[in-house]
Write a protein that holds these residues in place. Structure first.
Motif, mmCIF file in Angstrom:
data_model
loop_
_atom_site.group_PDB
_atom_site.id
_atom_site.type_symbol
_atom_site.label_atom_id
_atom_site.label_comp_id
_atom_site.label_asym_id
_atom_site.label_seq_id
_atom_site.Cartn_x
_atom_site.Cartn_y
_atom_site.Cartn_z
ATOM 1 N N TYR A 71 0.881 -1.027 0.031
ATOM 2 C CA TYR A 71 -0.022 -0.001 0.010
ATOM 3 C C TYR A 71 0.830 1.137 0.041
ATOM 4 O O TYR A 71 2.021 1.473 0.567
ATOM 5 C CB TYR A 71 -1.081 0.028 1.320
ATOM 6 C CG TYR A 71 -1.695 -1.221 1.075
ATOM 7 C CD1 TYR A 71 -2.775 -1.662 0.297
ATOM 8 C CD2 TYR A 71 -1.439 -2.264 2.298
ATOM 9 C CE1 TYR A 71 -3.471 -2.676 0.417
ATOM 10 C CE2 TYR A 71 -2.073 -3.287 2.201
ATOM 11 C CZ TYR A 71 -3.245 -3.420 1.475
ATOM 12 O OH TYR A 71 -4.055 -4.884 1.519
ATOM 13 N N ALA A 78 -7.223 0.845 2.711
ATOM 14 C CA ALA A 78 -7.171 0.087 1.610
ATOM 15 C C ALA A 78 -7.887 -0.641 0.905
ATOM 16 O O ALA A 78 -8.617 -1.454 1.963
ATOM 17 C CB ALA A 78 -5.791 -0.200 1.545
ATOM 18 N N ALA A 80 -8.421 -3.582 -2.336
ATOM 19 C CA ALA A 80 -7.914 -3.720 -3.778
ATOM 20 C C ALA A 80 -8.740 -5.207 -4.201
ATOM 21 O O ALA A 80 -9.370 -5.774 -3.491
ATOM 22 C CB ALA A 80 -6.527 -4.281 -3.716
ATOM 23 N N GLN A 87 -9.008 -0.343 -7.271
ATOM 24 C CA GLN A 87 -8.222 0.074 -6.258
ATOM 25 C C GLN A 87 -8.599 1.380 -5.412
ATOM 26 O O GLN A 87 -9.031 2.307 -6.151
ATOM 27 C CB GLN A 87 -6.683 0.312 -6.427
ATOM 28 C CG GLN A 87 -5.820 -0.876 -7.199
ATOM 29 C CD GLN A 87 -4.484 -0.616 -7.261
ATOM 30 O OE1 GLN A 87 -4.268 0.377 -7.421
ATOM 31 N NE2 GLN A 87 -3.794 -1.752 -7.660
ATOM 32 N N SER A 88 -8.495 1.376 -4.111
ATOM 33 C CA SER A 88 -9.021 2.749 -3.415
ATOM 34 C C SER A 88 -8.040 2.828 -2.252
ATOM 35 O O SER A 88 -7.698 1.684 -1.631
ATOM 36 C CB SER A 88 -10.438 2.630 -3.014
ATOM 37 O OG SER A 88 -10.720 1.535 -2.106
ATOM 38 N N TRP A 89 -7.599 4.050 -1.963
ATOM 39 C CA TRP A 89 -6.712 4.219 -0.735
ATOM 40 C C TRP A 89 -7.280 5.476 -0.100
ATOM 41 O O TRP A 89 -7.691 6.463 -0.689
ATOM 42 C CB TRP A 89 -5.374 4.510 -0.969
ATOM 43 C CG TRP A 89 -4.876 3.423 -2.194
ATOM 44 C CD1 TRP A 89 -4.524 4.035 -3.542
ATOM 45 C CD2 TRP A 89 -4.521 2.183 -2.164
ATOM 46 N NE1 TRP A 89 -3.923 2.757 -4.155
ATOM 47 C CE2 TRP A 89 -4.010 1.686 -3.515
ATOM 48 C CE3 TRP A 89 -4.718 1.174 -1.246
ATOM 49 C CZ2 TRP A 89 -3.658 0.517 -3.701
ATOM 50 C CZ3 TRP A 89 -4.088 0.013 -1.381
ATOM 51 C CH2 TRP A 89 -3.864 -0.566 -2.716
#
Length: 125
Positions: A71, A78, A80, A87-89
């Protein structure tokens, strides 16, 4: 200043690979700088303990110690997916991949939650 060595990090933790030992040495140097920024007056033994705790946290950030590499630095949340390419963070104050002091570690260094006030006029009386 470095307050611990690789063997002290391994003690009571796990045996590190050669690559992890190299990373551990670099992280110990960085941990020393962070600790000195908070408290240069803390006893050496406490600085040594805090250094080991900070580095172990990063070395063991996920399965096989590789979680921090998966990450982005500073990510606090996070997600995935595979084949769906998602994907997202969430990035804020940071914890993944960064050395930081926990509340307990700040207390060990003598810089925890202290509230107080001092008036310079009190010294005149």
């Amino acid at each position: 200043m470095v307050y611990a060595n690789v063997e002290e990090v391994e003690a009571g933790f796990r045996t590190l690979s050669d690559d992890e030992k190299t990373l551990c040495s670099a992280l110990l140097a960085e941990a020393g700088i962070v600790i000195d920024a908070y408290s240069q007056d803390a006893p050496f033994e406490r600085k040594q303990l805090v250094s080991c705790r900070m580095v172990r946290r990063q070395l063991d950030a996920g399965p096989g110690g590789q979680g921090a590499a998966m990450y982005p630095m500073g990510a606090t949340q996070a997600s995935a997916s595979a084949l769906g390419y998602q994907q997202s963070w969430t990035v804020s104050g940071g914890s993944v991949g960064e050395l930081y002091l926990s509340k307990l570690e700040k207390r060990l260094l003598g810089v925890g939650d202290k509230i107080g006030a001092h008036s310079p006029l009190e010294d005149l009386c």
